[in-house]
Structure formats: C-alpha cells, structure tokens
Design an enzyme around this catalytic site. Structure first.
Site, PDB file in Angstrom:
ATOM      1  N   SER A  64       0.811  -1.088  -0.033  1.00 38.14           N
ATOM      2  CA  SER A  64      -0.142  -0.029  -0.098  1.00 38.14           C
ATOM      3  C   SER A  64       0.902   1.136   0.003  1.00 38.14           C
ATOM      4  O   SER A  64       0.171   2.339   0.038  1.00 38.14           O
ATOM      5  CB  SER A  64      -0.959   0.085   1.192  1.00 38.14           C
ATOM      6  OG  SER A  64      -2.015  -0.656   0.918  1.00 38.14           O
ATOM      7  N   LYS A  67       0.483   3.230  -2.931  1.00 39.53           N
ATOM      8  CA  LYS A  67      -1.001   4.166  -2.988  1.00 39.53           C
ATOM      9  C   LYS A  67      -0.549   5.607  -2.980  1.00 39.53           C
ATOM     10  O   LYS A  67      -1.244   6.491  -3.777  1.00 39.53           O
ATOM     11  CB  LYS A  67      -1.945   3.892  -1.981  1.00 39.53           C
ATOM     12  CG  LYS A  67      -2.546   2.636  -1.974  1.00 39.53           C
ATOM     13  CD  LYS A  67      -3.340   2.398  -0.804  1.00 39.53           C
ATOM     14  CE  LYS A  67      -3.876   0.720  -0.783  1.00 39.53           C
ATOM     15  NZ  LYS A  67      -4.489   0.358   0.297  1.00 39.53           N
ATOM     16  N   TYR A 191      -4.225  -2.905  -9.837  1.00 38.43           N
ATOM     17  CA  TYR A 191      -3.867  -2.526  -8.532  1.00 38.43           C
ATOM     18  C   TYR A 191      -2.799  -3.573  -7.778  1.00 38.43           C
ATOM     19  O   TYR A 191      -2.108  -3.306  -7.048  1.00 38.43           O
ATOM     20  CB  TYR A 191      -5.273  -2.486  -7.856  1.00 38.43           C
ATOM     21  CG  TYR A 191      -5.224  -2.521  -6.282  1.00 38.43           C
ATOM     22  CD1 TYR A 191      -5.097  -1.202  -5.641  1.00 38.43           C
ATOM     23  CD2 TYR A 191      -5.309  -3.684  -5.475  1.00 38.43           C
ATOM     24  CE1 TYR A 191      -5.036  -1.273  -4.260  1.00 38.43           C
ATOM     25  CE2 TYR A 191      -5.214  -3.670  -4.079  1.00 38.43           C
ATOM     26  CZ  TYR A 191      -5.199  -2.355  -3.671  1.00 38.43           C
ATOM     27  OH  TYR A 191      -5.079  -2.317  -2.081  1.00 38.43           O
ATOM     28  N   TYR A 239      -4.471   3.519   8.398  1.00 38.06           N
ATOM     29  CA  TYR A 239      -5.805   2.771   8.416  1.00 38.06           C
ATOM     30  C   TYR A 239      -6.289   3.222   9.920  1.00 38.06           C
ATOM     31  O   TYR A 239      -6.187   4.508  10.309  1.00 38.06           O
ATOM     32  CB  TYR A 239      -5.842   1.454   8.375  1.00 38.06           C
ATOM     33  CG  TYR A 239      -5.076   0.982   7.062  1.00 38.06           C
ATOM     34  CD1 TYR A 239      -5.635   1.379   5.709  1.00 38.06           C
ATOM     35  CD2 TYR A 239      -3.931   0.073   7.056  1.00 38.06           C
ATOM     36  CE1 TYR A 239      -4.912   1.068   4.569  1.00 38.06           C
ATOM     37  CE2 TYR A 239      -3.360  -0.066   5.988  1.00 38.06           C
ATOM     38  CZ  TYR A 239      -3.806   0.300   4.697  1.00 38.06           C
ATOM     39  OH  TYR A 239      -3.029   0.064   3.566  1.00 38.06           O
ATOM     40  N   VAL A 257       1.076  -3.761   3.875  1.00 39.96           N
ATOM     41  CA  VAL A 257       1.147  -4.943   4.546  1.00 39.96           C
ATOM     42  C   VAL A 257       2.293  -5.818   4.207  1.00 39.96           C
ATOM     43  O   VAL A 257       2.474  -6.905   4.672  1.00 39.96           O
ATOM     44  CB  VAL A 257      -0.135  -5.920   4.354  1.00 39.96           C
ATOM     45  CG1 VAL A 257      -1.244  -5.217   4.713  1.00 39.96           C
ATOM     46  CG2 VAL A 257      -0.313  -6.197   2.803  1.00 39.96           C
TER      47      VAL A 257
HETATM   48  N1  GLU Z   1      -2.492  -5.196  -1.732  1.00 35.55           N
HETATM   49  C1  GLU Z   1      -2.953  -5.066  -0.296  1.00 35.55           C
HETATM   50  C2  GLU Z   1      -4.391  -5.199  -0.363  1.00 35.55           C
HETATM   51  O1  GLU Z   1      -5.189  -4.754  -1.403  1.00 35.55           O
HETATM   52  C3  GLU Z   1      -2.487  -3.733   0.272  1.00 35.55           C
HETATM   53  C4  GLU Z   1      -2.822  -3.691   1.671  1.00 35.55           C
HETATM   54  C5  GLU Z   1      -2.042  -2.859   2.196  1.00 35.55           C
HETATM   55  O2  GLU Z   1      -0.800  -2.884   1.881  1.00 35.55           O
HETATM   56  O3  GLU Z   1      -2.580  -2.161   3.517  1.00 35.55           O
HETATM   57  O4  GLU Z   1      -4.872  -6.000   0.548  1.00 35.55           O
END
Ligand code: GLU
Length: 304
Positions: A64, A67, A191, A239, A257
């Site tokens: 993420s 992003k 994605y 988050y 993650v």
């Molecule tokens: N590719 C992961 C998902 O969509 C990213 C989540 C993350 O890194 O927090 O679940």
C-alpha cells in the site's frame, strides 16, 4: 547529539533482541513466505545524503505504500476532480472495510483505504491500458529515486490477484454506485501489480524525496500537492492505526502490509523502514517502534 548514522545503527540493533516481531500478512500467500526477522531503515535527506542500517539492500513488496505514488499520478491526470470520487477523512475502520463503503454510498473515505485506492487506480488508468499505466508508474518511481532497478514481482501480483475476493467485492460495489469507470477486472489487475512493486528501503527513501523540498529533485509535484499528500499520510496513512502512529511518531507516514513504511520529515528527509511482521492494525510492528525511536532521538517532527 548522535549522528543520523549512529541513531540508525542503534535502532537496527534492537530488533535482534526482540522476541515479538509481529505476524506477516498471510492473506496474500506469497507474502506469508517472507522471513519476519528482517529489518531495514534508510534515510534520504533533502540535501542528497543517504544513510541506512540493517537489510537495506533487500527488496520487499511495497504494497500500500504504492498508493502514495498512484495518488500523485492520478491527481496529475484528473486534477482536483478526483476529490468528487474519494474523500479526505480518516476511516477508523480496517483497510478493506466493506461496511463503510455501503454506508457512504460508494464514495470511499480516503485514497489510502483499499476502496479509495481502487478509485485512484481507476482514475489513473483513464485512457490507458494496464501495461501503459504500470509502465508510467514504474518510470515515475524510478525517476523519483534515480534508480532503474525497480520492478514488479509477478508472483506476488498473481498471488494477490488469485485471492483478492474482498477487493473484488469492493470494486463491484464501487461499480454499482457508478464510481468505477473501468471493469473491476482491469482495475484489480492493475492494483495488484502496483502493490507488487519491489523496492529496498534505500530506493523507497530516495523516491519519497518527491514529498519534501529537495533542491536536486526533478519537479514532479507542486508544493500544494506535496502538502496535501503529506497531510493525508498523517491523517489516513495507517488505516485505523493512523491516530496512534501520528501520536507516537509525529510525522506523516504510509504503511503497507509487506511491512514497509514511508515517512516524511518535512523539509528534512524521507525515511523508509521495513520489517515484515505486522501489528493488529496491519502496520509493521517493529517499523512503527523504530520510527517512534527515530523521531524521539532526532527530535524531527512535523510540528517544529
Ligand atoms: N495489496 C494489499 C491489499 O489490497 C494492500 C494492503 C496494504 O498494504 O495495506 O490487500
């Protein structure tokens, strides 16, 4: 006061003595295979110096953290009209919450929860094939870090795509509300590949310099965009653990993650830390602890 290098060396020693390193993400099968006892931290300063300690030449899945880069590119393409499709408020719920999206009629709370990131990826895809969009993303990250050897790990992308049931559910939900232009398959394919970009902490810290005012950097983002992206990292970058990270570290950051965190010390440096074991919020456990130590020891803060 100790130098940045001495502080990093000191921080990199503590994970070796810790028994609780957190739990690696296992909902993406390829990530479940990663050794949780790895740790790296790198600092790229505004004036062009790079410091690192630990496994900082080992590439990891940025997940993420991507992003942040895709948000920058989507804003470049759509401008402020992107904010009609995605909000700017912390979510207070887990990164892949379906509940929130239903309650808010298909407009995700922010671009860093999964639903919001699917919208930014959709917007960034506008008029391009996934291959073209991913090519543009890799060129952007390589130019930002001035490193050519940054790639996508196809096994990680495929592993996530094969098990992305929740993300598909979010994408279909967005589509049913008219907030997805492309098909869920096209958006999810892109994605999962953006999340599977592999970088070392040193490459990531160097790329993060697009978010500070570094005189030698290519001019990739306006000042206002940097300020806004940093603000969103501070309020939404971890988050439902965003408040706690901001409280402990006092600097904007975005976690993934894969165990990586990109942190910005405005005007001073970009910092990347990596340790694959996660805490209960899905953020790197040792990475968060290391950043709290780093901020305490350097005194660096977003609040002067
Ligand atoms: N590719 C992961 C998902 O969509 C990213 C989540 C993350 O890194 O927090 O679940």
């Amino acid at each position: 006061m100790a130098s940045v290098q001495e502080i990093l060396d000191d921080i990199a020693r503590s994970p070796k003595a810790t028994s609780d390193v957190g739990k690696v993400a296992d909902y993406i099968p390829e990530l479940a295979k990663v050794d949780p006892r790895q740790f790296a931290i790198s600092v790229a300063t505004a004036d062009g110096k790079l410091f690192c300690a630990g496994d900082c030449d080992t590439p990891f899945s940025i997940q993420s953290v991507s992003k942040v880069f895709v948000l920058a590119l989507a804003l470049g393409k759509a401008g402020d009209s992107l904010w009609k499709r995605v909000g700017r408020e912390p979510s207070g719920l887990s990164f892949d919450s379906i509940l929130l999206l239903e309650r808010e009629h298909g407009v995700p709370r922010n671009p860093f929860i999964n639903a919001g990131a699917l919208v930014t990826t959709d917007s960034f895809l506008d008029g391009s094939t996934p291959r073209e969009a991913l090519g543009a993303l890799l060129r952007f990250v390589r130019a930002a870090s001035d490193r050519e050897d940054i790639h996508i790990d196809e096994n990680v992308a495929q592993s996530e795509l094969d098990t992305a049931h929740r993300n598909f559910a979010l994408a279909h939900y967005l589509k049913s509300h008219g907030n997805l232009v492309n098909t869920p398959e096209k958006v999810l394919g892109t994605y999962c590949h953006q999340c599977a970009i592999e970088m070392t902490t040193s490459q990531l810290a160097l790329a993060g310099r697009i978010l500070i005012d570094a005189p030698d950097m290519p001019n990739l983002l306006s000042r206002q965009r940097k300020r806004r992206i940093n603000t969103l990292m501070m309020t939404c970058g971890h988050y439902d653990g965003s408040g706690d990270f901001a409280f402990q570290v006092g600097l904007p950051g975005k976690s993934g993650v894969g165990g990586g965190i990109l942190v910005i010390a405005p005007g001073r440096a970009s910092i990347a830390v990596w340790s694959p074991g996660l805490n209960d919020y899905g953020n790197s456990k040792l990475g968060t602890e290391a950043m709290a130590q780093f901020a305490n020891k350097t005194g660096w803060s977003a609040f002067g």
